[in-house]
Design a protein around this motif. Structure first.
Motif, PDB file in Angstrom:
ATOM      1  N   ALA A   1      45.162  37.726  52.592  1.00 40.41           N
ATOM      2  CA  ALA A   1      44.856  36.315  52.397  1.00 40.41           C
ATOM      3  C   ALA A   1      43.364  36.014  52.488  1.00 40.41           C
ATOM      4  O   ALA A   1      42.903  34.972  52.031  1.00 40.41           O
ATOM      5  CB  ALA A   1      45.615  35.468  53.422  1.00 40.41           C
ATOM      6  N   THR A   2      42.600  36.931  53.096  1.00 36.92           N
ATOM      7  CA  THR A   2      41.167  36.689  53.228  1.00 36.92           C
ATOM      8  C   THR A   2      40.386  37.210  52.023  1.00 36.92           C
ATOM      9  O   THR A   2      39.190  36.987  51.920  1.00 36.92           O
ATOM     10  CB  THR A   2      40.629  37.356  54.513  1.00 36.92           C
ATOM     11  N   THR A   3      41.043  37.920  51.118  1.00 38.59           N
ATOM     12  CA  THR A   3      40.364  38.390  49.912  1.00 38.59           C
ATOM     13  C   THR A   3      40.369  37.295  48.863  1.00 38.59           C
ATOM     14  O   THR A   3      41.135  36.329  48.951  1.00 38.59           O
ATOM     15  CB  THR A   3      41.071  39.632  49.341  1.00 38.59           C
ATOM     16  N   ASP A   4      39.522  37.435  47.849  1.00 40.16           N
ATOM     17  CA  ASP A   4      39.501  36.441  46.777  1.00 40.16           C
ATOM     18  C   ASP A   4      40.847  36.353  46.078  1.00 40.16           C
ATOM     19  O   ASP A   4      41.332  35.255  45.771  1.00 40.16           O
ATOM     20  CB  ASP A   4      38.398  36.783  45.761  1.00 40.16           C
TER      21      ASP A   4
ATOM     22  N   ARG B   1      36.273  35.829  40.018  1.00 40.40           N
ATOM     23  CA  ARG B   1      35.341  36.580  40.862  1.00 40.40           C
ATOM     24  C   ARG B   1      35.933  37.926  41.260  1.00 40.40           C
ATOM     25  O   ARG B   1      35.252  38.960  41.233  1.00 40.40           O
ATOM     26  CB  ARG B   1      34.990  35.754  42.103  1.00 40.40           C
ATOM     27  N   SER B   2      37.216  37.916  41.604  1.00 39.52           N
ATOM     28  CA  SER B   2      37.874  39.159  41.983  1.00 39.52           C
ATOM     29  C   SER B   2      37.992  40.109  40.797  1.00 39.52           C
ATOM     30  O   SER B   2      37.826  41.334  40.937  1.00 39.52           O
ATOM     31  CB  SER B   2      39.271  38.852  42.548  1.00 39.52           C
ATOM     32  N   ALA B   3      38.260  39.552  39.616  1.00 33.28           N
ATOM     33  CA  ALA B   3      38.349  40.380  38.409  1.00 33.28           C
ATOM     34  C   ALA B   3      37.018  41.057  38.107  1.00 33.28           C
ATOM     35  O   ALA B   3      36.966  42.249  37.782  1.00 33.28           O
ATOM     36  CB  ALA B   3      38.794  39.525  37.231  1.00 33.28           C
ATOM     37  N   GLN B   4      35.937  40.292  38.223  1.00 26.71           N
ATOM     38  CA  GLN B   4      34.611  40.852  37.960  1.00 26.71           C
ATOM     39  C   GLN B   4      34.255  41.926  38.984  1.00 26.71           C
ATOM     40  O   GLN B   4      33.467  42.835  38.697  1.00 26.71           O
ATOM     41  CB  GLN B   4      33.557  39.740  37.971  1.00 26.71           C
ATOM     42  N   ALA B   5      34.878  41.824  40.175  1.00 28.58           N
ATOM     43  CA  ALA B   5      34.630  42.829  41.215  1.00 28.58           C
ATOM     44  C   ALA B   5      35.519  44.062  41.048  1.00 28.58           C
ATOM     45  O   ALA B   5      35.417  45.008  41.822  1.00 28.58           O
ATOM     46  CB  ALA B   5      34.843  42.209  42.595  1.00 28.58           C
TER      47      ALA B   5
ATOM     48  N   LEU C   1      42.029  39.926  29.589  1.00 30.71           N
ATOM     49  CA  LEU C   1      42.980  40.976  29.277  1.00 30.71           C
ATOM     50  C   LEU C   1      42.245  42.273  28.949  1.00 30.71           C
ATOM     51  O   LEU C   1      42.629  43.364  29.395  1.00 30.71           O
ATOM     52  CB  LEU C   1      43.869  40.560  28.104  1.00 30.71           C
ATOM     53  N   LYS C   2      41.164  42.171  28.179  1.00 27.92           N
ATOM     54  CA  LYS C   2      40.363  43.360  27.864  1.00 27.92           C
ATOM     55  C   LYS C   2      39.754  43.948  29.137  1.00 27.92           C
ATOM     56  O   LYS C   2      39.689  45.175  29.297  1.00 27.92           O
ATOM     57  CB  LYS C   2      39.266  43.001  26.867  1.00 27.92           C
ATOM     58  N   LEU C   3      39.312  43.069  30.041  1.00 31.37           N
ATOM     59  CA  LEU C   3      38.761  43.560  31.302  1.00 31.37           C
ATOM     60  C   LEU C   3      39.846  44.298  32.088  1.00 31.37           C
ATOM     61  O   LEU C   3      39.596  45.384  32.648  1.00 31.37           O
ATOM     62  CB  LEU C   3      38.209  42.393  32.122  1.00 31.37           C
ATOM     63  N   ALA C   4      41.043  43.734  32.121  1.00 35.39           N
ATOM     64  CA  ALA C   4      42.146  44.381  32.843  1.00 35.39           C
ATOM     65  C   ALA C   4      42.441  45.761  32.265  1.00 35.39           C
ATOM     66  O   ALA C   4      42.700  46.718  33.003  1.00 35.39           O
ATOM     67  CB  ALA C   4      43.396  43.499  32.783  1.00 35.39           C
ATOM     68  N   ARG C   5      42.401  45.870  30.944  1.00 29.23           N
ATOM     69  CA  ARG C   5      42.646  47.168  30.308  1.00 29.23           C
ATOM     70  C   ARG C   5      41.640  48.215  30.763  1.00 29.23           C
ATOM     71  O   ARG C   5      41.956  49.400  30.860  1.00 29.23           O
ATOM     72  CB  ARG C   5      42.556  47.020  28.785  1.00 29.23           C
ATOM     73  N   SER C   6      40.424  47.775  31.043  1.00 31.84           N
ATOM     74  CA  SER C   6      39.350  48.717  31.381  1.00 31.84           C
ATOM     75  C   SER C   6      39.353  49.118  32.852  1.00 31.84           C
ATOM     76  O   SER C   6      38.639  50.045  33.246  1.00 31.84           O
ATOM     77  CB  SER C   6      37.990  48.095  31.034  1.00 31.84           C
ATOM     78  N   LEU C   7      40.139  48.426  33.661  1.00 35.67           N
ATOM     79  CA  LEU C   7      40.137  48.664  35.101  1.00 35.67           C
ATOM     80  C   LEU C   7      41.296  49.557  35.519  1.00 35.67           C
ATOM     81  O   LEU C   7      42.375  49.508  34.936  1.00 35.67           O
ATOM     82  CB  LEU C   7      40.224  47.329  35.853  1.00 35.67           C
ATOM     83  N   GLU C   8      41.082  50.345  36.543  1.00 34.36           N
ATOM     84  CA  GLU C   8      42.133  51.189  37.090  1.00 34.36           C
ATOM     85  C   GLU C   8      42.878  50.421  38.165  1.00 34.36           C
ATOM     86  O   GLU C   8      42.298  49.638  38.913  1.00 34.36           O
ATOM     87  CB  GLU C   8      41.551  52.468  37.695  1.00 34.36           C
TER      88      GLU C   8
END
Length: 288
Positions: A21-24, A46-50, A80-87
Motif C-alpha cells: 500500500a505504500t508503493t505507487d 509514475r510506477s509504470a515509468q519506474a 500498452l507498448k511500455l508494458a510489452r517492453s517490461l519484464e
C-alpha cells in the motif's frame, strides 16, 4: 464501456499488490477501489515509468475505459507498448492473463478491423477458457460479429460461462446489460435480464458505481417499469455528481445519463442502434 478496471483489480490482480500500500501501485489500487481514477492514474503512470508492467497495463486500461478519464487511444497505446517492453518479476500467470486481455481490448478498440480477428483468436485460446474477463469480451465480439462471425447463441453461452467463473457480479451485469441494450431484438431478452438483476441486487456491494445504476435503470425500462428506471437513473446521476471532482469526463457522461433519463421519462426503453459498436472508445453511451 461498462466499468472494467475495478472488476479486473478485484478479479485476482489485487492479490499481486497485497502488502504494497505504500508503493505507487499500491496507492493507485486503493484509489481505484474508491472510484478516484484520475488520482490513481498519476501513481500508475509514475510506477509504470519506474518499470512496473502491472501499472502500465492498468494505465492503458484506464485510458481505454472512457469512464472518469476521457478515452485517449494514443495514451492507451503508449502504456500498452511500455508494458510489452517490461519484464514481469512478481505476478506470474495472473499478469500474463491480464496482458492478453489488454492486448485484445486494445486491438478491438483501435479502429482497425484487420486487428479484430487477431484479438478474438487470442481470447479463444484454451488458456482463457475459464477466465471470466476474456470470456466476457469474447461474448461481446460474437454478439456483434467483430473479429468473428456473428453468433448470438455462442455469445450467450460465453457470457453464461463467464458468470460461472466470475467471483463477483461483473459478468452478470455485463450480460444483463446486453440482454436489453443489444441492437438486435432477437438477442435481447428483458425477462432474463431482470432475473439476472434480481440476483445481482443481493450483492452487498451493488450498486456501487454510476454504471451499476445505469444498467439497473435500462433493465427496468426494457421490462416496462419506467418509474423504477427513472428512480435508478436519477440515483446514477447523483452518484456521478459525487465523483465530479475525480472525473475529467464528467460533463460528457452527465449528458449521456441525462439523455437516457429523458428517454425513460418518455416511456422509451433505450438500446443500441444497428450502426453502433460496443468497441468505440470515444462513446460513453451512444444515446440520441
Amino acid at each position: 464501456m461498462i466499468h472494467t478496471i475495478k472488476s479486473l483489480v478485484a478479479g485476482g490482480l489485487l492479490l499481486a499488490t497485497t502488502g504494497c500500500a505504500t508503493t505507487d501501485t499500491g496507492r493507485a489500487i486503493a484509489l481505484l477501489e474508491e472510484d478516484r481514477d484520475q488520482e490513481a492514474l498519476v501513481y500508475l503512470e509514475r510506477s509504470a515509468q519506474a518499470g512496473s508492467k502491472y501499472a502500465a497495463l492498468l494505465a492503458s486500461f484506464l485510458y481505454l475505459s472512457g469512464d472518469q478519464i476521457p478515452a485517449d487511444f494514443d495514451s492507451a497505446e503508449k502504456y500498452l507498448k511500455l508494458a510489452r517492453s517490461l519484464e514481469d518479476v512478481h505476478q506470474g500467470q495472473v499478469i500474463d492473463y491480464f496482458t492478453v486481455l489488454a492486448e485484445s481490448q486494445w486491438m478491438f478498440y483501435d479502429g482497425d478491423p484487420a486487428n479484430d480477428e487477431t484479438a478474438a483468436n487470442l481470447l479463444r485460446s484454451d488458456n482463457y477458457a475459464d477466465y471470466a474477463p476474456a470470456l466476457r469480451l469474447l461474448g461481446t465480439a460474437y454478439g456483434f460479429g467483430i473479429g468473428v462471425e456473428r453468433n448470438h447463441r455462442l455469445s450467450k453461452l460465453l457470457y453464461e460461462r463467464a458468470i460461472e467463473h466470475d467471483d463477483g457480479s461483473t459478468a452478470k451485469s455485463h450480460y444483463a446489460w446486453w440482454l436489453v441494450a443489444h441492437p438486435d431484438e432477437n438477442y435481447r431478452n428483458p425477462p432474463h435480464s431482470q432475473r439476472l438483476l434480481n440476483e445481482i441486487m443481493t450483492d452487498s456491494e451493488w450498486p456501487d458505481h454510476p454504471i451499476d445504476y445505469k444498467i439497473t435503470a435500462a433493465i427496468f425500462a426494457a421490462n416496462g417499469d419506467f418509474d423504477q428506471a427513472l428512480h435508478y437513473q436519477g440515483e446514477g446521476i447523483q452518484r456521478l455528481k459525487v465523483l465530479e471532482d475525480n472525473s475529467a469526463n464528467f460533463h460528457r457522461q452527465l449528458a449521456s445519463y441525462r439523455c437516457l433519463e429523458r428517454a425513460y421519462g418518455h416511456r422509451i426503453a433505450w438500446h443500441y442502434e444497428p450502426e453502433d459498436t460496443p468497441f468505440d472508445y470515444h462513446a460513453i453511451t451512444p444515446c440520441r
